[in-house]
Design a protein around this motif. Structure first.
Motif, mmCIF file in Angstrom:
data_model
loop_
_atom_site.group_PDB
_atom_site.id
_atom_site.type_symbol
_atom_site.label_atom_id
_atom_site.label_comp_id
_atom_site.label_asym_id
_atom_site.label_seq_id
_atom_site.Cartn_x
_atom_site.Cartn_y
_atom_site.Cartn_z
ATOM 1 N N PRO A 196 0.765 -1.682 0.501
ATOM 2 C CA PRO A 196 0.155 0.173 0.179
ATOM 3 C C PRO A 196 0.786 1.415 -0.377
ATOM 4 C CG PRO A 196 -0.854 -1.564 1.502
ATOM 5 C CD PRO A 196 0.156 -2.574 0.689
ATOM 6 N N GLU A 197 2.025 1.269 0.553
ATOM 7 C CA GLU A 197 2.817 2.348 1.216
ATOM 8 C C GLU A 197 4.168 2.286 -0.622
ATOM 9 O OE1 GLU A 197 3.102 -0.117 2.583
ATOM 10 O OE2 GLU A 197 4.980 -0.438 3.255
ATOM 11 N N ASP A 198 3.193 1.950 -1.894
ATOM 12 C CA ASP A 198 3.530 1.878 -3.444
ATOM 13 C C ASP A 198 2.842 3.255 -4.190
ATOM 14 O OD1 ASP A 198 4.900 -0.816 -3.025
ATOM 15 O OD2 ASP A 198 6.554 0.478 -2.797
ATOM 16 N N THR A 199 1.701 3.454 -3.243
ATOM 17 C CA THR A 199 0.257 3.955 -3.810
ATOM 18 C C THR A 199 1.210 5.192 -4.370
ATOM 19 O OG1 THR A 199 -1.395 3.117 -2.998
ATOM 20 C CG2 THR A 199 -2.002 4.772 -3.014
ATOM 21 N N ALA A 200 0.965 5.763 -5.609
ATOM 22 C CA ALA A 200 2.041 7.197 -5.372
ATOM 23 C C ALA A 200 1.427 7.222 -7.489
ATOM 24 C CB ALA A 200 3.364 7.355 -5.323
ATOM 25 N N VAL A 201 1.843 8.536 -7.705
ATOM 26 C CA VAL A 201 1.554 8.641 -9.011
ATOM 27 C C VAL A 201 2.974 8.653 -9.520
ATOM 28 C CG1 VAL A 201 1.403 10.616 -10.672
ATOM 29 C CG2 VAL A 201 -0.163 10.390 -8.801
#
Length: 120
Positions: free
Chosen positions: A86-91
């Motif tokens: 989940p912490e890889d969530t990004a643009v």
């Protein structure tokens, strides 16, 4: 010169995605290519980059999970992302140092960004 990124999307934790980014235009030479990411409320950070000779560098947070590669013949850089969290969530933004007809001494170009969301 333009960088066109694609491959983002929604994936469950532990899943995989592959991003690609193609450079187009009157290109003489592409130096380093890379991927950055920016999560809401955070600064943009380097994820990985790769030299024209294929030497790769990774952020500690993605080592062992992400792999950057490039196809010099197609002016394209890839980011294979495995074991997503989940912490890889990004643009995610691609980046390249390019010598072109418009910038013969080189210029740093950015792609438009592609959203990666890791969630169950």
């Amino acid at each position: 010169v333009q960088l066109q990124a694609c491959g983002g999307g929604l994936v469950q934790p532990g899943g995989s995605l592959r991003l690609s980014c193609a450079a187009s235009g009157r290109i003489f030479w592409i130096n380093a290519m890379g991927w950055y990411r920016q999560a809401p409320g955070k600064q943009r950070e380097l994820v990985a980059d790769i030299t024209s000779g294929g030497r790769a560098n990774y952020a500690d947070s993605v080592k062992g999970r992400f792999t950057i590669s490039r196809d010099n013949a197609k002016n394209t850089v890839f980011l294979q992302m495995n074991s997503l969290k989940p912490e890889d969530t990004a643009v995610y933004y691609c980046n390249a140092g390019i010598q072109s007809r418009d910038a013969p001494l080189g210029y740093e170009y950015w792609g438009q960004g592609t959203q990666v969301t890791v969630s169950s």
